[in-house]
Design a protein around this motif. Structure first.
Motif, short mmCIF file in Angstrom:
data_model
loop_
_atom_site.label_atom_id
_atom_site.label_comp_id
_atom_site.label_asym_id
_atom_site.label_seq_id
_atom_site.Cartn_x
_atom_site.Cartn_y
_atom_site.Cartn_z
N UNK A 99 0.83 -1.20 0.00
CA UNK A 99 0.00 0.00 0.00
C UNK A 99 0.86 1.25 0.00
N UNK A 100 1.93 1.24 0.79
CA UNK A 100 2.85 2.38 0.82
C UNK A 100 3.47 2.59 -0.56
N UNK A 101 3.85 1.48 -1.20
CA UNK A 101 4.43 1.59 -2.54
C UNK A 101 3.46 2.13 -3.56
N UNK A 102 2.19 1.71 -3.47
CA UNK A 102 1.17 2.20 -4.39
C UNK A 102 1.01 3.71 -4.27
N UNK A 103 0.91 4.19 -3.03
CA UNK A 103 0.70 5.63 -2.83
C UNK A 103 1.97 6.43 -3.12
N UNK A 104 3.13 5.81 -3.02
CA UNK A 104 4.36 6.47 -3.41
C UNK A 104 4.37 6.71 -4.91
#
Length: 208
Positions: free
Chosen positions: A52-57
């Motif tokens: 999820x962090x990677x997606x929003x990054x």
């Protein structure tokens, strides 16, 4: 993290998730099965938050979600949509409360060993829509505030603590827990609609 970590962790484990943990402490090998279940939850939650962090990054570099104080921002619109969906889910659970039952696979966990317990913990977090929403919320929060592994670990740790409550109760209270856990399992089985509504209300309070 600026989000309320414990309510999010409770939301992660509300429903079939905590019911699975309760059932596993009533199996023939409760400690081994419960520890395997916690291992699956830990791996799944960690991978989910990281994804999820990677997606929003990636999204953050291409999409301006706007300021939190701006009611017309994309971020606020997403919040409103989530709240509307959760309210619909609450209404649906209440209207169909007489017919809503826990998934049939929960009953099969009565004979689960460590391998089955690990797989259950792993898949529950990945496949539950409510857990996916929570992990996306956490990932977005981490990215927005530029927080790292330590902040994510607090959330994962809180989730594991909630998931471990049945096992901790068994280890601490033993005889009393052995008598109480089957009753708790039965109550949640017959009131799963109420558990679902409580889960939705907690999440609405968090994202509002």
């Amino acid at each position: 993290m600026t989000l309320q970590v414990l309510p999010l962790a409770i939301t992660m484990m509300a429903g079939p998730q905590i019911m699975s943990a309760i059932i596993l402490v009533t199996t023939a090998r409760p400690v081994q099965a419960s520890l395997a279940f916690l291992g699956g939850v830990a791996l799944s939650a960690s991978a989910g938050v990281a994804a999820a962090r990677g997606i929003f990054a990636l999204v953050g570099s291409n999409v301006d979600i706007g300021k939190a104080s701006d009611d017309s921002s994309v971020g606020k619109i997403v919040q409103y949509v989530l709240i509307a969906l959760l309210l619909v889910a609450i209404l649906r659970n209440y209207v169909k409360r007489a017919t809503i039952e826990p998934p049939k696979w929960l009953g099969s966990l009565m004979n689960a060993g460590p391998g089955r317990a690990f797989k259950t913990g792993l898949l529950l977090i990945i496949l539950m829509p409510s857990d996916i929403i929570v992990m996306l919320t956490v990932g977005a929060n981490l990215e927005q505030h530029h927080e790292g592994v330590a902040a994510a670990a607090v959330f994962v740790g809180a989730t594991l603590l909630v998931a471990a409550v049945p096992l901790l109760a068994l280890l601490i209270f033993h005889r009393r827990a052995e008598r109480a856990m089957p009753r708790a399992r039965e109550w949640m089985t017959h009131n799963s609609w109420m558990v679902n509504i409580i889960c939705c209300l907690i999440f609405i309070a968090i994202i509002h």
